[in-house]
Scaffold this active site. Structure first.
Site, PDB file in Angstrom:
ATOM      1  N   THR A  45      32.551  51.725  44.303  1.00 46.61           N
ATOM      2  CA  THR A  45      33.473  50.896  43.524  1.00 46.61           C
ATOM      3  C   THR A  45      34.113  49.877  44.453  1.00 46.61           C
ATOM      4  O   THR A  45      34.495  50.214  45.578  1.00 46.61           O
ATOM      5  CB  THR A  45      34.589  51.694  42.818  1.00 46.61           C
TER       6      THR A  45
ATOM      7  N   ASP B 272      36.876  48.806  43.919  1.00 45.60           N
ATOM      8  CA  ASP B 272      38.317  49.091  43.849  1.00 45.60           C
ATOM      9  C   ASP B 272      38.797  50.044  44.953  1.00 45.60           C
ATOM     10  O   ASP B 272      39.996  50.137  45.205  1.00 45.60           O
ATOM     11  CB  ASP B 272      38.671  49.717  42.491  1.00 45.60           C
TER      12      ASP B 272
ATOM     13  N   ARG C 277      52.664  23.388  45.818  1.00 46.33           N
ATOM     14  CA  ARG C 277      52.599  24.249  44.629  1.00 46.33           C
ATOM     15  C   ARG C 277      52.657  25.720  45.037  1.00 46.33           C
ATOM     16  O   ARG C 277      52.306  26.069  46.162  1.00 46.33           O
ATOM     17  CB  ARG C 277      51.244  24.082  43.931  1.00 46.33           C
TER      18      ARG C 277
ATOM     19  N   GLY D 210      41.367  45.256  40.257  1.00 44.31           N
ATOM     20  CA  GLY D 210      42.148  46.441  40.610  1.00 44.31           C
ATOM     21  C   GLY D 210      42.986  46.819  39.414  1.00 44.31           C
ATOM     22  O   GLY D 210      44.052  46.292  39.178  1.00 44.31           O
TER      23      GLY D 210
ATOM     24  N   GLN E 183      34.193  38.543  42.891  1.00 49.11           N
ATOM     25  CA  GLN E 183      34.452  39.582  43.899  1.00 49.11           C
ATOM     26  C   GLN E 183      33.364  40.647  43.944  1.00 49.11           C
ATOM     27  O   GLN E 183      33.281  41.425  44.894  1.00 49.11           O
ATOM     28  CB  GLN E 183      35.792  40.282  43.605  1.00 49.11           C
ATOM     29  N   ARG E 184      32.585  40.744  42.876  1.00 43.65           N
ATOM     30  CA  ARG E 184      31.544  41.786  42.832  1.00 43.65           C
ATOM     31  C   ARG E 184      30.153  41.227  43.086  1.00 43.65           C
ATOM     32  O   ARG E 184      29.194  41.994  43.187  1.00 43.65           O
ATOM     33  CB  ARG E 184      31.539  42.445  41.447  1.00 43.65           C
TER      34      ARG E 184
HETATM   35  O1  F6P Z   1      35.772  49.154  38.425  1.00 49.74           O
HETATM   36  C1  F6P Z   1      35.327  47.978  38.983  1.00 49.74           C
HETATM   37  C2  F6P Z   1      35.882  46.769  38.274  1.00 49.74           C
HETATM   38  O2  F6P Z   1      35.377  45.628  38.922  1.00 49.74           O
HETATM   39  C3  F6P Z   1      37.407  46.723  38.163  1.00 49.74           C
HETATM   40  O3  F6P Z   1      38.026  46.220  39.307  1.00 49.74           O
HETATM   41  C4  F6P Z   1      37.584  45.847  36.963  1.00 49.74           C
HETATM   42  O4  F6P Z   1      38.805  46.133  36.323  1.00 49.74           O
HETATM   43  C5  F6P Z   1      36.439  46.208  36.078  1.00 49.74           C
HETATM   44  O5  F6P Z   1      35.436  46.724  36.921  1.00 49.74           O
HETATM   45  C6  F6P Z   1      35.913  45.054  35.284  1.00 49.74           C
HETATM   46  O6  F6P Z   1      35.012  45.540  34.363  1.00 49.74           O
HETATM   47  P1  F6P Z   1      33.855  44.683  33.658  1.00 49.74           P
HETATM   48  O7  F6P Z   1      32.736  44.556  34.629  1.00 49.74           O
HETATM   49  O8  F6P Z   1      33.475  45.509  32.484  1.00 49.74           O
HETATM   50  O9  F6P Z   1      34.430  43.346  33.306  1.00 49.74           O
END
Ligand code: F6P
Length: 341
Positions: free
Chosen positions: A125, A127, A162, A170, A273-274
């Site tokens: 994760t 997170d 600004r 998170g 971020q992912r």
């Molecule tokens: O659990 C990982 C995460 O990236 C969290 O940080 C975030 O709240 C969630 O997944 C977002 O979910 P989705 O991919 O369904 O938009």
């Protein structure tokens, strides 16, 4: 033995490195065969699967996402879900399963194990909120992406005088906000674990302007104001009952502008971020988790999850790993507070 592999929940940089390590060691050292189930638990439930050999894992180490696809499908929310998973494994001659996922996916893995299936877990994760492991892969990549964004936002914020609010992921834990905010020199960091006081945030923002620097406020998407002083948008629920978040950053920027009279902007980093390639730290951690996961299957250590403790990879019961979330302790937040304002 024929072993199934699946990735569930939100994707995360490093998933492919785990898959590669599992297959490479499983084939070359133990002589196993692998089946790749598609799209999380939907794969075994709906018979979505394909061969997963050395050929399929070539070149995937630096690639973000997951070659197996993912979903937030929860078999225990589907009528006859357990039976469907069991039948799906049987149909492909799979005797053991490696499930790579976060709190939700591993919670399902634990229940499937309790219901008699042979499952080993690998935690992931961005997170970093899984108990029982010091770090999960994906977190370091997400923090670096957020830190780079903050670095860039400093210069534009200062040019325009600004305030900039950066919303990071998170939902229940503020690890990304804490680490990215600290690394990026944020002036305020807001996390779900510590409800914030809007008046205090505005004071820190004003103090920062007084020193002729522009404030950067880093806020975790799950952060909430004290005593419901600021209305937050709520969204629909997914199969695990989580609210789809997003919106606190914009609301905070609007409130900061209203209270301080300073122009404010919000930036939501979201799924950036992912995405993309994992950092070296995440590639190494994911690879070590993959190697340890196939060793766990070889040792018959079902119902266990691999985890990082210090610099060692260990096994912990899935029940322990999914019992509670690892949130930011107050002492860690206090370290960051030294730099507020
Ligand atoms: O659990 C990982 C995460 O990236 C969290 O940080 C975030 O709240 C969630 O997944 C977002 O979910 P989705 O991919 O369904 O938009």
């Amino acid at each position: 033995m024929r072993i199934g592999v699946l990735t569930g929940g939100g994707d995360c940089p490093g998933l492919n490195a785990v898959i590669r390590a599992v297959v490479r060691k499983g084939v070359s050292e133990y002589g196993h065969e692998f089946v790749g189930f598609r799209d999380g638990w939907r794969g075994p439930m709906e018979g979505l699967a394909g061969p997963l050999g050395i050929e399929q894992v070539r070149g995937i180490l630096p690639r973000g996402g997951t070659i197996l696809g993912t979903s937030r499908t929860n078999p225990y929310k589907v009528e006859g879900g357990f039976g469907k998973v069991e039948a799906g494994l049987k149909q492909h001659g799979v005797e053991a399963l490696i499930a790579i996922g976060g709190e939700d996916t591993l919670g399902v893995a634990r229940r499937l194990h309790e219901d008699g299936l042979r499952v080993v877990g690998v935690p992931k994760t961005i997170d970093n909120d899984l108990a029982a492991t010091d770090y999960t892969f994906g977190f370091d990549t997400a923090v670096n992406i957020a830190m780079e964004a903050i670095d860039r936002l400093h210069t534009t914020a200062e040019s325009h005088h600004r305030a900039l609010v950066v919303e990071v992921m998170g939902r229940h834990a503020g690890w990304i906000a804490l680490h990215a905010g600290m690394a990026g020199g944020a002036n305020v960091i807001l996390v779900p674990e510590q409800p914030f006081d809007l008046a205090a945030v505005c004071q820190w923002v004003e103090r920062r302007f007084e020193t002729h620097y522009s404030p950067i406020v880093v806020v975790a998407e799950g952060a909430t104001p004290k005593e419901g002083t600021m209305a937050l948008a709520t969204g629909e629920l997914d199969a695990f009952g989580h609210v789809r978040l997003g919106g606190v950053g914009q609301m905070l920027a609007d409130e900061i502008e209203r209270v301080t009279g300073k122009e404010s902007r919000a930036v939501v980093l979201g799924h950036v971020q992912r995405g993309g390639t994992p950092t070296a730290f995440d590639r190494v951690l994911a690879t070590r988790f993959g190697l340890a996961a196939i060793d766990a299957v070889q040792a018959g250590a079902y119902g266990q999850m691999v985890a990082l403790r210090g610099t060692d990879i260990v096994r912990v019961p899935l029940a322990e790993a999914t019992a509670e979330l690892k949130t930011v302790p107050v002492e860690r937040y206090q370290e960051a507070e030294v730099f507020f304002g």
